[in-house]
Design a protein around this motif. Structure first.
Motif, PDB file in Angstrom:
ATOM      1  N   PRO A 189       0.809  -1.220   0.000  1.00 28.00           N
ATOM      2  CA  PRO A 189       0.000   0.000   0.000  1.00 28.00           C
ATOM      3  C   PRO A 189       0.841   1.269   0.000  1.00 28.00           C
ATOM      4  CG  PRO A 189      -0.025  -1.021   2.170  1.00 28.00           C
ATOM      5  CD  PRO A 189       0.682  -1.972   1.270  1.00 28.00           C
ATOM      6  N   LEU A 190       0.441   2.212  -0.848  1.00 36.35           N
ATOM      7  CA  LEU A 190       1.033   3.544  -0.908  1.00 36.35           C
ATOM      8  C   LEU A 190      -0.112   4.540  -0.765  1.00 36.35           C
ATOM      9  CD1 LEU A 190       3.250   5.665  -1.517  1.00 36.35           C
ATOM     10  CD2 LEU A 190       2.820   5.258  -3.967  1.00 36.35           C
ATOM     11  N   LEU A 191      -0.125   5.283   0.337  1.00 30.93           N
ATOM     12  CA  LEU A 191      -1.191   6.249   0.595  1.00 30.93           C
ATOM     13  C   LEU A 191      -0.748   7.642   0.175  1.00 30.93           C
ATOM     14  CD1 LEU A 191      -2.372   5.109   4.153  1.00 30.93           C
ATOM     15  CD2 LEU A 191      -2.885   4.119   1.920  1.00 30.93           C
ATOM     16  N   LEU A 192      -1.637   8.373  -0.486  1.00 30.18           N
ATOM     17  CA  LEU A 192      -1.354   9.721  -0.968  1.00 30.18           C
ATOM     18  C   LEU A 192      -2.241  10.719  -0.236  1.00 30.18           C
ATOM     19  CD1 LEU A 192      -1.221   9.027  -4.830  1.00 30.18           C
ATOM     20  CD2 LEU A 192       0.626   8.835  -3.142  1.00 30.18           C
ATOM     21  N   LEU A 193      -1.626  11.743   0.356  1.00 24.43           N
ATOM     22  CA  LEU A 193      -2.346  12.758   1.127  1.00 24.43           C
ATOM     23  C   LEU A 193      -2.131  14.120   0.485  1.00 24.43           C
ATOM     24  CD1 LEU A 193      -1.239  11.638   4.730  1.00 24.43           C
ATOM     25  CD2 LEU A 193      -3.202  10.829   3.384  1.00 24.43           C
ATOM     26  N   HIS A 253       3.475   2.688   2.951  1.00 24.30           N
ATOM     27  CA  HIS A 253       4.232   3.851   2.495  1.00 24.30           C
ATOM     28  C   HIS A 253       3.258   5.025   2.501  1.00 24.30           C
ATOM     29  CE1 HIS A 253       7.379   1.140   1.297  1.00 24.30           C
ATOM     30  NE2 HIS A 253       6.714   0.633   0.283  1.00 24.30           N
ATOM     31  N   ILE A 254       3.716   6.194   2.946  1.00 24.61           N
ATOM     32  CA  ILE A 254       2.842   7.364   2.985  1.00 24.61           C
ATOM     33  C   ILE A 254       3.537   8.543   2.315  1.00 24.61           C
ATOM     34  CG2 ILE A 254       1.530   8.964   4.424  1.00 24.61           C
ATOM     35  CD1 ILE A 254       1.376   6.819   6.554  1.00 24.61           C
ATOM     36  N   LEU A 255       2.871   9.106   1.308  1.00 21.59           N
ATOM     37  CA  LEU A 255       3.374  10.280   0.606  1.00 21.59           C
ATOM     38  C   LEU A 255       2.415  11.429   0.876  1.00 21.59           C
ATOM     39  CD1 LEU A 255       4.437  10.399  -3.179  1.00 21.59           C
ATOM     40  CD2 LEU A 255       3.379  12.316  -1.992  1.00 21.59           C
ATOM     41  N   GLY A 256       2.926  12.474   1.502  1.00 12.60           N
ATOM     42  CA  GLY A 256       2.092  13.621   1.822  1.00 12.60           C
ATOM     43  C   GLY A 256       2.631  14.889   1.197  1.00 12.60           C
TER      44      GLY A 256
END
Length: 228
Positions: A15-19, A82-85
């Motif tokens: 999972p790659l989360l986009l904020l 993974h978190i991309l903000g």
């Protein structure tokens, strides 16, 4: 993110989360979704009170948004991601990582800041003036009230001390434009304060992910592919 938050899901894999940033929605990441869904399960989320996610009754704050993100991970049975903000999304991602580091695989902070003074004065002053103007009319106009809440996030938050980052060992990419609205010295401070961070500055402004997606995506992909 409220428990009923809107999000898009594309691709499969880790999972790659986009904020997204303040006043935006998940569509900001159109080029990232198209690219990264080839390798990851990309979930682009509308923050509470943004896009198609309801405002709810909880506080409208970076801390609450970070708690919403924890609820989102729990709801979707995602132990770690993974978190991309971007911008305020980066501030949410960093706040979340400080509270729940075990839930973050790798962290990408794009155009984030630790406190309001990290924003260049030429950008911050109009935001402050807009906030005070909207606040004056907030009781009479729902739209003004909404604008005051959004601008208030940038006027009052975040409030993170650099030394708080010293204990966050999550692998982190700090990435920004060379002409970003965040002071370059501030971006460097963030990278320097994180013990396991790398800094990338790309030609462009605050919106490099959307305006310069090829270079941005390549830098993020290289980071995600690096061995710890």
């Amino acid at each position: 993110m409220t428990r009923a938050c809107f999000y898009t899901k594309t691709g499969s894999g880790p999972p790659l989360l986009l904020l997204h940033g303040n006043g935006e929605d998940n569509s900001y990441f159109v080029y990232q979704v198209a690219y990264f869904s080839r390798f990851y399960r990309v979930m682009a989320i509308d923050t509470r009170g943004h896009g198609q996610s309801p405002r709810g009754t909880a506080p409208f704050s970076i801390q609450q948004f970070a708690e919403d993100l924890r609820g989102f991970l729990d709801q979707h049975d995602i132990p770690k991601a993974h978190i991309l903000g971007f911008s305020d999304g980066g501030n949410i991602a960093l706040t979340f990582a400080l509270h729940y580091p075990e839930r973050v695989d790798r962290l990408i902070l794009n155009g984030a800041n630790l406190f309001p003074a990290g924003v260049k004065p030429t950008v911050q002053l109009p935001i402050v003036l807009g906030y005070h103007t909207a606040s004056l009319f907030a009781k009479r106009s729902p739209k003004a009230k909404e604008n005051a809440a959004l601008l208030g996030l940038m006027v009052k938050e975040p409030n993170i001390r650099p030394e708080e980052l010293n204990g966050l060992t999550v692998p982190t990419l700090v990435i920004a434009g060379t002409k970003d609205m965040i002071r370059e010295s501030h971006t460097r401070l963030i990278a320097r304060s994180l013990p396991n961070a790398r800094l990338v500055l790309l030609p462009g402004d605050h919106f490099i992910a959307n305006k310069e997606p090829a270079a941005f995506n390549r830098a993020v992909r290289d980071f995600l592919n690096e061995e710890v």
